[in-house]
Write a protein that holds these residues in place. Structure first.
Motif, PDB file in Angstrom:
ATOM      1  N   THR A  67       0.836  -1.201   0.000  1.00 46.07           N
ATOM      2  CA  THR A  67       0.000   0.000   0.000  1.00 46.07           C
ATOM      3  C   THR A  67       0.869   1.248   0.000  1.00 46.07           C
ATOM      4  O   THR A  67       1.750   1.400   0.852  1.00 46.07           O
ATOM      5  CB  THR A  67      -0.929   0.034   1.229  1.00 46.07           C
ATOM      6  OG1 THR A  67      -1.797  -1.104   1.196  1.00 46.07           O
ATOM      7  CG2 THR A  67      -1.761   1.309   1.242  1.00 46.07           C
ATOM      8  N   PHE A  68       0.634   2.110  -0.975  1.00 51.15           N
ATOM      9  CA  PHE A  68       1.234   3.439  -0.964  1.00 51.15           C
ATOM     10  C   PHE A  68       0.190   4.374  -0.368  1.00 51.15           C
ATOM     11  O   PHE A  68      -0.824   4.682  -1.006  1.00 51.15           O
ATOM     12  CB  PHE A  68       1.604   3.871  -2.383  1.00 51.15           C
ATOM     13  CG  PHE A  68       2.809   3.176  -2.944  1.00 51.15           C
ATOM     14  CD1 PHE A  68       4.059   3.771  -2.894  1.00 51.15           C
ATOM     15  CD2 PHE A  68       2.700   1.909  -3.511  1.00 51.15           C
ATOM     16  CE1 PHE A  68       5.177   3.131  -3.405  1.00 51.15           C
ATOM     17  CE2 PHE A  68       3.804   1.258  -4.024  1.00 51.15           C
ATOM     18  CZ  PHE A  68       5.055   1.870  -3.966  1.00 51.15           C
ATOM     19  N   LEU A  69       0.429   4.802   0.860  1.00 48.55           N
ATOM     20  CA  LEU A  69      -0.519   5.631   1.581  1.00 48.55           C
ATOM     21  C   LEU A  69      -0.178   7.104   1.341  1.00 48.55           C
ATOM     22  O   LEU A  69       0.876   7.580   1.758  1.00 48.55           O
ATOM     23  CB  LEU A  69      -0.482   5.305   3.071  1.00 48.55           C
ATOM     24  CG  LEU A  69      -1.429   6.104   3.972  1.00 48.55           C
ATOM     25  CD1 LEU A  69      -2.885   5.861   3.588  1.00 48.55           C
ATOM     26  CD2 LEU A  69      -1.188   5.759   5.437  1.00 48.55           C
ATOM     27  N   LEU A  70      -1.074   7.810   0.648  1.00 49.35           N
ATOM     28  CA  LEU A  70      -0.877   9.238   0.384  1.00 49.35           C
ATOM     29  C   LEU A  70      -1.468  10.033   1.526  1.00 49.35           C
ATOM     30  O   LEU A  70      -2.694  10.063   1.709  1.00 49.35           O
ATOM     31  CB  LEU A  70      -1.543   9.639  -0.934  1.00 49.35           C
ATOM     32  CG  LEU A  70      -0.920   9.122  -2.220  1.00 49.35           C
ATOM     33  CD1 LEU A  70      -1.615   9.746  -3.432  1.00 49.35           C
ATOM     34  CD2 LEU A  70       0.555   9.433  -2.272  1.00 49.35           C
ATOM     35  N   THR A  71      -0.624  10.686   2.298  1.00 49.66           N
ATOM     36  CA  THR A  71      -1.088  11.459   3.449  1.00 49.66           C
ATOM     37  C   THR A  71      -1.186  12.929   3.084  1.00 49.66           C
ATOM     38  O   THR A  71      -0.770  13.364   2.011  1.00 49.66           O
ATOM     39  CB  THR A  71      -0.124  11.261   4.625  1.00 49.66           C
ATOM     40  OG1 THR A  71       1.191  11.697   4.238  1.00 49.66           O
ATOM     41  CG2 THR A  71      -0.070   9.805   5.037  1.00 49.66           C
ATOM     42  N   GLY A  72      -1.754  13.697   3.978  1.00 54.29           N
ATOM     43  CA  GLY A  72      -2.068  15.092   3.707  1.00 54.29           C
ATOM     44  C   GLY A  72      -0.847  15.950   3.421  1.00 54.29           C
ATOM     45  O   GLY A  72       0.204  15.802   4.039  1.00 54.29           O
ATOM     46  N   SER A  73      -0.997  16.822   2.468  1.00 53.04           N
ATOM     47  CA  SER A  73       0.001  17.843   2.152  1.00 53.04           C
ATOM     48  C   SER A  73      -0.756  18.980   1.478  1.00 53.04           C
ATOM     49  O   SER A  73      -1.979  18.963   1.391  1.00 53.04           O
ATOM     50  CB  SER A  73       1.108  17.303   1.242  1.00 53.04           C
ATOM     51  OG  SER A  73       0.618  17.141  -0.077  1.00 53.04           O
ATOM     52  N   SER A  74      -0.044  19.969   1.025  1.00 55.06           N
ATOM     53  CA  SER A  74      -0.718  21.056   0.318  1.00 55.06           C
ATOM     54  C   SER A  74      -1.261  20.599  -1.030  1.00 55.06           C
ATOM     55  O   SER A  74      -2.048  21.303  -1.652  1.00 55.06           O
ATOM     56  CB  SER A  74       0.254  22.223   0.107  1.00 55.06           C
ATOM     57  OG  SER A  74       1.358  21.815  -0.695  1.00 55.06           O
ATOM     58  N   VAL A 157       3.235  -1.035   4.187  1.00 53.33           N
ATOM     59  CA  VAL A 157       2.593   0.267   3.964  1.00 53.33           C
ATOM     60  C   VAL A 157       3.676   1.321   3.847  1.00 53.33           C
ATOM     61  O   VAL A 157       4.476   1.500   4.765  1.00 53.33           O
ATOM     62  CB  VAL A 157       1.616   0.616   5.106  1.00 53.33           C
ATOM     63  CG1 VAL A 157       1.027   2.012   4.879  1.00 53.33           C
ATOM     64  CG2 VAL A 157       0.504  -0.422   5.197  1.00 53.33           C
ATOM     65  N   LEU A 158       3.715   2.001   2.718  1.00 52.36           N
ATOM     66  CA  LEU A 158       4.688   3.066   2.474  1.00 52.36           C
ATOM     67  C   LEU A 158       3.957   4.403   2.590  1.00 52.36           C
ATOM     68  O   LEU A 158       3.095   4.737   1.778  1.00 52.36           O
ATOM     69  CB  LEU A 158       5.317   2.936   1.091  1.00 52.36           C
ATOM     70  CG  LEU A 158       6.328   1.807   0.874  1.00 52.36           C
ATOM     71  CD1 LEU A 158       5.634   0.462   0.812  1.00 52.36           C
ATOM     72  CD2 LEU A 158       7.120   2.031  -0.411  1.00 52.36           C
TER      73      LEU A 158
END
Length: 423
Positions: A67-74, A157-158
């Protein structure tokens, strides 16, 4: 509309801009370096992974899958997916090597090393290229990073952050001769004041041509076609001049921020609709046994691939449900000065009297046409026996008329003589 403008619109209006997609299935192209007779080789493997949108610490939607977990950013990658459904998107992920160049990313939380992944999401109406940053506490490798990439195991999980996004809403463009075209390219970077370079290239006929280049750091601009004020807002769209010749090319919009280079490709082609005409009138009169060559020309079209079919159909034939295909002969393709192509398809007919009323149809199929162009003729075949009968009847009528006229003259003369007699 630039990405920044779109983001502000989403924030300050009630418009639903961010896709509600939670996760995407992606194809991951992994690389592993190994020694082969003293030299480094790369082994490439492919696996199915999940691109998941969420927050740090979220549980994976598929625990047994990478899983490539995209976390919050701008930057929220979903903002650039519009209202597309999951099954309309094709996602691919690749490791990205910085070729030994280590740059401290401005928003980096630690002084460790970043692992980079290139994510490409394709839709029939757009292409989005982004770079995902995976921070680590590991020091910079000091050599080409692909030599010590860690193995990514199933279930791992990345946690990553979107650092750079480039999008085009014109992945495929078709233009007519003599028309200007705008090639769309929008970009966004996760921090202000980034030193970026925007470039445009074209590839065609085995050649690479640089069309435009702008460096924000130096302010140096080469070439034209991009509005510099719009460029400051993330709009790198290129105004393609009108073409006067048929052509096919690939245009590349490139946005680079060290150590990243993000590109989107735009396939462009001239598309000209064929003009179709026949060398005979719509109704053709012929004599029985006469041979006639009927030509159908598809003129000034592009690209070259075209399909031409001749049919024949006799409306009065109750046994014929659909038109029948005829054998035809093609000329060789003829090149025109404007780069377009012309082609002839012809048939030779030798009709009999019973073929009178037959319709011949030429259909032209080309990618520029939503429906094929059809041109048709109807032949009328003269019956020689009927012509002889008409001639005989006409000749007989003339002879009889002449005889009647002579009889009338003789009778008139006899009456005049009888009036002159004295008795």
């Amino acid at each position: 509309m630039g990405f920044k403008t779109l983001l502000h619109l989403c924030l300050y209006t009630a418009v639903q801009c961010v896709s509600d997609i939670r996760a995407l299935n992606c194809k991951f192209s992994d690389q592993k370096s190994f020694l082969n007779n003293g030299t480094h080789d790369i082994d490439i493997s492919h696996k199915d992974v999940i691109l998941q949108f969420g927050q740090k610490g979220d549980a994976p939607v598929k625990p047994d899958t990478v899983t490539f977990l995209l976390t919050g950013s701008s930057l929220d990658l979903r903002l650039y997916l519009g209202k597309a459904d999951e099954d309309q998107l094709a996602c691919e992920l690749h490791r990205h090597s910085t070729n030994g160049v280590h740059v401290q990313w401005p928003l980096q939380e630690t002084h460790g090393y970043n692992y980079w992944y290139n994510c490409i999401i394709r839709h029939s109406l757009f292409t989005v290229t982004s770079f995902l940053r995976q921070p680590s506490t590991n020091p910079a490798p000091g050599r080409h990073d692909y030599h010590n990439w860690a193995v990514i195991k199933d279930g791992e999980v990345l946690t990553t952050i979107v650092a750079l996004v480039v999008k085009t809403n014109t992945p495929e463009v078709k233009s007519a001769l003599g028309t200007q075209t705008k090639l769309d390219c929008q970009f966004a970077i996760d921090h202000e004041g980034a030193d970026y370079t925007v470039e445009w290239f074209s590839y065609g006929n085995g050649q690479r041509n640089q069309l435009f280049s702008h460096s924000r750091r130096s302010g140096l601009t080469q070439g034209t076609g991009v509005n510099l004020k719009a460029l400051e807002k993330g709009d790198a769209s290129y105004d393609l001049p009108a073409a006067d010749k048929g052509s096919q090319q690939t245009f590349v919009c490139s946005v680079s921020v060290k150590p990243l280079v993000a590109t989107v490709n735009i396939d462009w082609t001239i598309e000209e609709k064929p003009k179709v005409f026949l060398n005979v009138p719509p109704v053709l009169s012929m004599k029985e046994g006469e041979v006639k060559r009927i030509e159908c020309r598809a003129d000034h079209y592009y690209p070259q691939d075209v399909k031409m079919i001749w049919y024949w159909y006799k409306p009065t034939a109750s046994s014929q449900i659909d038109p029948d295909v005829l054998n035809k002969t093609h000329s060789s393709h003829m090149s025109n000065n404007d780069g377009t192509v012309s082609l002839d398809a012809y048939i030779n007919i030798r009709p009999s009297v019973k073929d009178s009323g037959t319709m011949y149809i030429c259909s032209v199929f080309h990618q520029s046409l939503r429906v094929p162009i059809r041109m048709s003729i109807i032949i009328q075949v003269e019956d020689p026996n009927q012509q002889l009968l008409i001639f005989s009847t006409l000749f007989t009528t003339i002879i009889i008329s002449a005889l009647l006229y002579m009889i009338h003259k003789m009778c008139s003369a006899r009456r005049r003589r009888s009036r002159r007699l004295p008795y």
